[in-house]
Design an enzyme around this catalytic site. Structure first.
Site, short mmCIF file in Angstrom:
data_model
loop_
_atom_site.label_atom_id
_atom_site.label_comp_id
_atom_site.label_asym_id
_atom_site.label_seq_id
_atom_site.Cartn_x
_atom_site.Cartn_y
_atom_site.Cartn_z
N ASP A 8 11.63 1.24 15.13
CA ASP A 8 12.36 0.90 13.90
C ASP A 8 12.34 -0.61 13.70
OD1 ASP A 8 14.23 0.44 11.90
OD2 ASP A 8 15.76 1.75 12.78
N ASN A 22 8.71 -2.88 -3.36
CA ASN A 22 8.07 -2.63 -4.65
C ASN A 22 8.29 -3.88 -5.50
OD1 ASN A 22 10.65 -2.37 -6.14
ND2 ASN A 22 10.85 -0.44 -5.01
N GLY A 30 11.50 4.77 2.05
CA GLY A 30 10.76 4.35 3.23
C GLY A 30 11.36 3.13 3.91
N VAL A 31 10.48 2.25 4.36
CA VAL A 31 10.91 1.05 5.08
C VAL A 31 11.74 0.14 4.17
CG1 VAL A 31 8.85 -0.39 4.67
CG2 VAL A 31 10.17 -0.70 6.75
N ASP A 32 11.42 0.09 2.89
CA ASP A 32 12.15 -0.73 1.93
C ASP A 32 13.62 -0.31 1.90
OD1 ASP A 32 12.69 -2.54 -0.12
OD2 ASP A 32 11.72 -1.37 -1.68
N SER A 119 1.80 -0.12 2.54
CA SER A 119 1.10 0.73 1.55
C SER A 119 0.65 2.09 2.06
CB SER A 119 -0.10 0.00 0.93
OG SER A 119 0.32 -0.99 0.03
#
Length: 168
Positions: A8, A22, A30-32, A119
Site C-alpha cells: 500500500d 485524473n 483506485g490509488v487516487d 494508468s
C-alpha cells in the site's frame, strides 16, 4: 536507487508518493481515492487551489501538494493517459508523467519518491508495456540527473509485482 515493493503506497515513509490522478485533481477511484482518503482534506484543499490557479493537470504533467496525514511529506499528482490502442501517443504521455514527477522531486530537493502503477487500472494501459516504460524512463532520468533520488515502485497487485520484478 531503484526498489520494488508490493503493498500500500499510502503507508510508505518517503519524501513523496506519486498519485495516479485524473486531470480534475479532485480524487477518484483506485490509488487516487486511497491517497485522498488516507491523506485527509489538506490534499484536496491544495488540489482545489491548483485547479483555481491553472485549471487542473494535463495528461503527462504533474503537480505537488502536501502529504496531509500520510507518512509521506508530499504527494506528486500526475495524470497518465487512457489507453486507446496506442494510437494517441499514450506511450510518450506515460513516460512524460514519470519524467514530470521526477522533475518536481528534483525541484523540491526530495531524496525519495514512490510510484504506483500509473494508468494500468481503469485507464487500461497494458501492464507489461506500462512497466517497461516506467522502468526505462526512471533509469534514463536518473542516469542524466545529478540528483540522487531513491525510487520505489509500489505494486498493489501480484500481477504487476511479478512484471516489475522480472524487468528490474
Amino acid at each position: 536507487m531503484i526498489e520494488l515493493l508490493k503493498g500500500d503506497i499510502t503507508k510508505l515513509e518517503v519524501d513523496a508518493i506519486v498519485n495516479a490522478a485524473n486531470s480534475s485533481l479532485l480524487g477518484g477511484g483506485g490509488v487516487d481515492g486511497a491517497i485522498h482518503r488516507a491523506g485527509g482534506p489538506a490534499i484536496l484543499e491544495e488540489c482545489q487551489r491548483i485547479r483555481a490557479k491553472q485549471g487542473g493537470c494535463m495528461v503527462g504533467e504533474a503537480v505537488i501538494t502536501t502529504g496531509g496525514n500520510l507518512p509521506a511529506k508530499f504527494v506528486i499528482h500526475t495524470v497518465g493517459p487512457t489507453w486507446n490502442g496506442g494510437k494517441n501517443n499514450e506511450e510518450a504521455l506515460l513516460a512524460s508523467a514519470y519524467r514530470s514527477s521526477l522533475a518536481l522531486a528534483v525541484e523540491h530537493q526530495l531524496q525519495s519518491i514512490a510510484f504506483p502503477n500509473i494508468s494500468t487500472g481503469v485507464y487500461r494501459f497494458p501492464k507489461d508495456r506500462a512497466a517497461e516504460i516506467a522502468i526505462d524512463t526512471v533509469k534514463e532520468f536518473l542516469n542524466f540527473s545529478s540528483a540522487e533520488i531513491k525510487v520505489t515502485f509500489v505494486c498493489y497487485d501480484e500481477e504487476n509485482y511479478w512484471i516489475y520484478e522480472e524487468l528490474i
